[in-house]
Design a protein around this motif. Sequence first.
Motif, short mmCIF file in Angstrom:
data_model
loop_
_atom_site.label_atom_id
_atom_site.label_comp_id
_atom_site.label_asym_id
_atom_site.label_seq_id
_atom_site.Cartn_x
_atom_site.Cartn_y
_atom_site.Cartn_z
N TYR A 148 0.83 -1.20 0.00
CA TYR A 148 0.00 0.00 0.00
C TYR A 148 0.87 1.26 0.00
O TYR A 148 0.61 2.22 -0.73
N MET A 149 1.89 1.25 0.84
CA MET A 149 2.80 2.40 0.90
C MET A 149 3.52 2.62 -0.41
O MET A 149 3.68 3.75 -0.87
N LEU A 150 3.95 1.55 -1.04
CA LEU A 150 4.63 1.67 -2.35
C LEU A 150 3.68 2.27 -3.38
O LEU A 150 4.08 3.12 -4.19
N LYS A 151 2.45 1.83 -3.36
CA LYS A 151 1.47 2.34 -4.32
C LYS A 151 1.24 3.84 -4.10
O LYS A 151 1.23 4.63 -5.05
N LYS A 152 1.04 4.23 -2.82
CA LYS A 152 0.81 5.64 -2.53
C LYS A 152 2.02 6.48 -2.94
O LYS A 152 1.88 7.57 -3.48
N ALA A 153 3.21 5.97 -2.67
CA ALA A 153 4.43 6.70 -3.01
C ALA A 153 4.54 6.91 -4.51
O ALA A 153 4.86 8.00 -4.98
N CYS A 154 4.25 5.86 -5.28
CA CYS A 154 4.35 5.95 -6.75
C CYS A 154 3.28 6.89 -7.31
O CYS A 154 3.55 7.65 -8.25
#
Length: 489
Positions: free
Chosen positions: A118-124
């Motif tokens: 989830y964090m990776l998705k938000k960051a991207c």
Amino acid sequence: MKINYESPWVQFYQRAVKYLNLEFDEKIFIGECLPLFESIRSWNHLDSETLNWVKSQPMLNHYSIPVIDGMTKEGIMRYREKWLDDDEFGGIFDRFISNPFSGFHEISEMIPCGTLVYMLKKACQYYDKKCEELCKKIDEIKNNEEMLAEKEKLASSGDVGAMVFLGDAYHEGMLCRRDVKKSFKYYEMAAESNSADGWFGMARCYSLGECVEADAEKAITLYEKAASNGNYKAMLLLGGTYLGGGASDKTDKVYIGNVSFDREYDFSKAKSWYDKAIVACGDDKEALALCYHRIASDIQYSKNKDELSNIAEEYHRKAADLGNVGSMLDLLRIYDIAESLDDDFMKKYKRWLDNAVEESGLKTIGIIGAKYIEGGLVTEKQEDKKNKIKAEFKWLNEKANAGDGWAAFTLGNVCYYGYGAWGVRINKAHEYYKIASESINPVYAIELGDMYWQKKIPCVQRRNSAIKCYYMALINGNGLALERLEKFF
């Protein structure tokens, strides 16, 4: 459909598969962000050559910082919080980071793929958004450079309009990097061709001491020359000089920019210039609305503001009738109770309010606004057994917290003036006004700046706080902010 494996989102999904249901791990997070961000930059054509050029453009600093920070581990962690700002999950995640044993089941239910993915998705998503914004701004800058180059050619061939355009562009720094020397050069060129706008620009430079030494006498002479040749802004400025140094200033000293001079208070002379300015605006409704608003504001904060309050109100009404939001808001502050409103004003107020809320799509605000300005909010609160007003305010709060400027400003007014059963709450009003000032519409930043400067809101650094508000309004494209800032610089 053919898959483009160069797409950063294809690469994201390929990597995400490895980490499904995995808890957040900072080391893995940063290690995956670096290559994913590189692919996002590549997808947006932000190569090293382009980014090196971007670093040399001061006007792109605001847009380039998050993109460039995404190239380093430290930068990625610095912007982690911003990737969560627009999602309710952010607060839950922060609680989980501080105490991993509380709330994890709540997080797991919301995010079945796991906190790391989830964090990776938000960051991207955040990084891609910032790269797109930078690309858009790069295109604007390059288009502006082409336009300025064309204007410079026209100015060299004697086009007075192009000279004034370039003078304004370099003075305001909105289309290019601010350069007062170039600004003065083009204003002077226009003045040599007997341009009223050119004289006005030169007068502003002399009043501010930009590129030339500040000189009150030269500034006034040039303002008078510009006004005599039809520049309505110069007429307004000259009219204001006859209203004294302000309500709190007991002397006859008048300030324009960074210069001051003595001038005796004379409302008849001020009105004479104001009348000329109104005539000079002709059929330009936008200019006329600004003209009426400026006159009303000048009178409203003059030495004899109490004696002239009815005249200020009259000009505010004219400005508001032409759609000037600033005068609409000033009128709302002038009229606190229903007894002071006549039927004609109420009809106009409701029309202004309807127009304003129609633009933002917030019809309920119009209902509430009409209720509290008519003074019926307290009565309805007591009589309404279904608590409809309470429900409306809950909804209004949600809109304000989501960043809607009009909603936040409406709530600020309710708290500031103590409408309804809530009573006066200055600190709460300040919170709402700040939310409004950070919205898309720059008029609210000007309103908050005025409140700081007029000591209507408690503030330690009144001057600096007002300047910051006016600056925010300026960078968001509100020309009135320039007039406010000229008083400080």
